[in-house]
Each structure stands twice: as C-alpha cells, then as structure tokens.
Design a protein around this motif. Sequence first.
Motif, mmCIF file in Angstrom:
data_model
loop_
_atom_site.group_PDB
_atom_site.id
_atom_site.type_symbol
_atom_site.label_atom_id
_atom_site.label_comp_id
_atom_site.label_asym_id
_atom_site.label_seq_id
_atom_site.Cartn_x
_atom_site.Cartn_y
_atom_site.Cartn_z
ATOM 1 N N HIS A 1 12.164 -38.898 33.174
ATOM 2 C CA HIS A 1 13.224 -37.907 33.396
ATOM 3 C C HIS A 1 12.715 -36.483 33.160
ATOM 4 O O HIS A 1 13.153 -35.554 33.839
ATOM 5 C CB HIS A 1 14.461 -38.240 32.560
ATOM 6 C CG HIS A 1 15.270 -39.307 33.210
ATOM 7 N ND1 HIS A 1 15.004 -40.640 33.020
ATOM 8 C CD2 HIS A 1 16.281 -39.230 34.102
ATOM 9 C CE1 HIS A 1 15.835 -41.340 33.760
ATOM 10 N NE2 HIS A 1 16.624 -40.511 34.433
ATOM 11 N N ARG A 2 11.774 -36.321 32.259
ATOM 12 C CA ARG A 2 11.174 -34.997 32.077
ATOM 13 C C ARG A 2 10.542 -34.541 33.397
ATOM 14 O O ARG A 2 10.747 -33.417 33.851
ATOM 15 C CB ARG A 2 10.150 -35.031 30.951
ATOM 16 C CG ARG A 2 9.656 -33.658 30.517
ATOM 17 C CD ARG A 2 8.639 -33.711 29.385
ATOM 18 N NE ARG A 2 8.859 -34.676 28.345
ATOM 19 C CZ ARG A 2 9.727 -34.553 27.330
ATOM 20 N NH1 ARG A 2 10.492 -33.491 27.249
ATOM 21 N NH2 ARG A 2 9.826 -35.489 26.416
ATOM 22 N N ALA A 3 9.816 -35.445 34.034
ATOM 23 C CA ALA A 3 9.178 -35.121 35.314
ATOM 24 C C ALA A 3 10.214 -34.943 36.425
ATOM 25 O O ALA A 3 10.108 -34.012 37.232
ATOM 26 C CB ALA A 3 8.189 -36.220 35.686
ATOM 27 N N LEU A 4 11.224 -35.811 36.468
ATOM 28 C CA LEU A 4 12.254 -35.701 37.503
ATOM 29 C C LEU A 4 13.053 -34.406 37.375
ATOM 30 O O LEU A 4 13.354 -33.749 38.373
ATOM 31 C CB LEU A 4 13.200 -36.907 37.439
ATOM 32 C CG LEU A 4 12.599 -38.235 37.900
ATOM 33 C CD1 LEU A 4 13.517 -39.392 37.521
ATOM 34 C CD2 LEU A 4 12.322 -38.218 39.392
ATOM 35 N N PHE A 5 13.400 -34.033 36.126
ATOM 36 C CA PHE A 5 14.161 -32.800 35.910
ATOM 37 C C PHE A 5 13.352 -31.566 36.314
ATOM 38 O O PHE A 5 13.909 -30.550 36.715
ATOM 39 C CB PHE A 5 14.588 -32.659 34.446
ATOM 40 C CG PHE A 5 15.642 -33.649 34.001
ATOM 41 C CD1 PHE A 5 16.550 -34.191 34.889
ATOM 42 C CD2 PHE A 5 15.723 -34.028 32.676
ATOM 43 C CE1 PHE A 5 17.532 -35.088 34.465
ATOM 44 C CE2 PHE A 5 16.697 -34.915 32.241
ATOM 45 C CZ PHE A 5 17.598 -35.451 33.136
ATOM 46 N N ALA A 6 12.032 -31.664 36.236
ATOM 47 C CA ALA A 6 11.178 -30.533 36.606
ATOM 48 C C ALA A 6 10.952 -30.438 38.117
ATOM 49 O O ALA A 6 10.565 -29.380 38.613
ATOM 50 C CB ALA A 6 9.829 -30.649 35.894
ATOM 51 N N LYS A 7 11.216 -31.539 38.834
ATOM 52 C CA LYS A 7 10.893 -31.528 40.264
ATOM 53 C C LYS A 7 12.068 -31.992 41.127
ATOM 54 O O LYS A 7 12.875 -31.183 41.562
ATOM 55 C CB LYS A 7 9.663 -32.401 40.516
ATOM 56 C CG LYS A 7 9.132 -32.269 41.917
ATOM 57 C CD LYS A 7 7.728 -32.812 42.030
ATOM 58 C CE LYS A 7 7.252 -32.696 43.451
ATOM 59 N NZ LYS A 7 6.307 -31.667 43.676
ATOM 60 N N PHE A 8 12.178 -33.291 41.375
ATOM 61 C CA PHE A 8 13.146 -33.822 42.329
ATOM 62 C C PHE A 8 14.599 -33.616 41.901
ATOM 63 O O PHE A 8 15.478 -33.479 42.744
ATOM 64 C CB PHE A 8 12.907 -35.314 42.577
ATOM 65 C CG PHE A 8 11.554 -35.617 43.131
ATOM 66 C CD1 PHE A 8 11.152 -35.110 44.365
ATOM 67 C CD2 PHE A 8 10.665 -36.409 42.429
ATOM 68 C CE1 PHE A 8 9.907 -35.383 44.879
ATOM 69 C CE2 PHE A 8 9.409 -36.686 42.935
ATOM 70 C CZ PHE A 8 9.020 -36.173 44.163
ATOM 71 N N LEU A 9 14.869 -33.639 40.608
ATOM 72 C CA LEU A 9 16.251 -33.518 40.124
ATOM 73 C C LEU A 9 16.522 -32.167 39.459
ATOM 74 O O LEU A 9 17.503 -32.018 38.730
ATOM 75 C CB LEU A 9 16.559 -34.670 39.161
ATOM 76 C CG LEU A 9 16.474 -36.054 39.809
ATOM 77 C CD1 LEU A 9 16.649 -37.151 38.769
ATOM 78 C CD2 LEU A 9 17.487 -36.204 40.936
ATOM 79 N N LYS A 10 15.663 -31.199 39.743
ATOM 80 C CA LYS A 10 15.832 -29.856 39.182
ATOM 81 C C LYS A 10 17.182 -29.286 39.614
ATOM 82 O O LYS A 10 17.573 -29.399 40.776
ATOM 83 C CB LYS A 10 14.691 -28.959 39.661
ATOM 84 C CG LYS A 10 14.658 -27.615 38.991
ATOM 85 C CD LYS A 10 13.424 -26.845 39.425
ATOM 86 C CE LYS A 10 13.325 -25.568 38.617
ATOM 87 N NZ LYS A 10 12.045 -24.909 38.824
ATOM 88 N N ASN A 11 17.900 -28.709 38.662
ATOM 89 C CA ASN A 11 19.198 -28.071 38.896
ATOM 90 C C ASN A 11 20.294 -29.021 39.371
ATOM 91 O O ASN A 11 21.257 -28.599 39.990
ATOM 92 C CB ASN A 11 19.067 -26.906 39.878
ATOM 93 C CG ASN A 11 18.122 -25.846 39.368
ATOM 94 O OD1 ASN A 11 18.133 -25.517 38.186
ATOM 95 N ND2 ASN A 11 17.288 -25.321 40.250
ATOM 96 N N THR A 12 20.140 -30.314 39.097
ATOM 97 C CA THR A 12 21.185 -31.265 39.478
ATOM 98 C C THR A 12 22.087 -31.572 38.294
ATOM 99 O O THR A 12 21.727 -31.350 37.132
ATOM 100 C CB THR A 12 20.598 -32.595 39.986
ATOM 101 O OG1 THR A 12 19.840 -33.212 38.945
ATOM 102 C CG2 THR A 12 19.744 -32.389 41.221
ATOM 103 N N GLU A 13 23.262 -32.077 38.605
ATOM 104 C CA GLU A 13 24.195 -32.587 37.608
ATOM 105 C C GLU A 13 24.607 -33.979 38.032
ATOM 106 O O GLU A 13 24.352 -34.396 39.163
ATOM 107 C CB GLU A 13 25.409 -31.665 37.491
ATOM 108 C CG GLU A 13 25.032 -30.294 36.960
ATOM 109 C CD GLU A 13 26.237 -29.468 36.569
ATOM 110 O OE1 GLU A 13 27.149 -30.018 35.906
ATOM 111 O OE2 GLU A 13 26.268 -28.288 36.938
#
Length: 152
Positions: free
Chosen positions: A57-69
């Motif tokens: 999730h650290r990686a996803l939040f930095a890339k594919f899921l950046k700025n998502t809710e």
Amino acid sequence: MTTQDDKAAIIAVMAEMSSTWARHDADAYGALFTQDATYVTFVGTYYSGRADIVECHRALFAKFLKNTELAGEITDIRFFGPDTAVVTGRGDTYKGATAPRVSKLSKVQTCTFVREADGRWRVAAFHNTQRKPLMEAISFKTAPGTIPAAQK
C-alpha cells in the motif's frame, strides 16, 4: 456472544480503513490487519502478513492509488462465534470531491474479522473482486438460475 458493540466496533474499523486510505497512511492502514493477515486484490495479487500489506500500500499510494479515496457500503455482517465475523460489502476507489453512487461501486469485498487478545477487532483476511456487470447480465439472461435470491 456478540453484541451491538461488536458490530459497531467492526463498522468503526471499516470506517478507519477509509480514513487511513484518504490520508495515504500505509502504516495506519496496515495496523487494522492482523500480523498474519492475507489480502487479495481485485487483480488477483496475494499478499501475506501485515508487513507485506503495508509495503504494497505504501507503493500503491505513491503511484497507482495516489490521491484516491475509498467509497463503500457494508451489505452484511455475520458472526461465527464471539470472536469471528465475516463482512461483505461493495467498494471502490475514486478521485475528486464526490464518491460514486453505491450502484456504481465496481468491487465486491469480503473481510474476515477476528477479535484479538487485546480486544480489538482486526481484519484477518481481505478479498476484493472486480464486478463484471455485463457478464452478470448475460449469465442472468441465459441462465436465470444464477440470479441471487436477493435480486429476484
């Protein structure tokens, strides 16, 4: 014996999942899972253990899921003894100010919760499945016996 407090505690964990996601706080998100939790994404990726869940999730939040809710709804909570519950719901990620309507949530999610020794409910298993509405419609049309009872 489960209580309304147990149900409320599980609902609170689900809400905290959304809150930690919105902050993109992988550590806080991971803390909602047991040490040995399993996590299956909608693309079929399998993660094992809290550390693995946090790092992905650290990686996803930095890339594919950046700025998502997260958007979601709980459709069912069933208890299997005093310390185990299965939660079924619908969910999705989104960007922007408005969450998608419940009818537009594209994933079905199943979480197995356990009450740990510290008394807190945590997710022991999470499974996320991408809905395929067109395939559902075809199945329901060509094989009406596949229509879930709740939709009849």
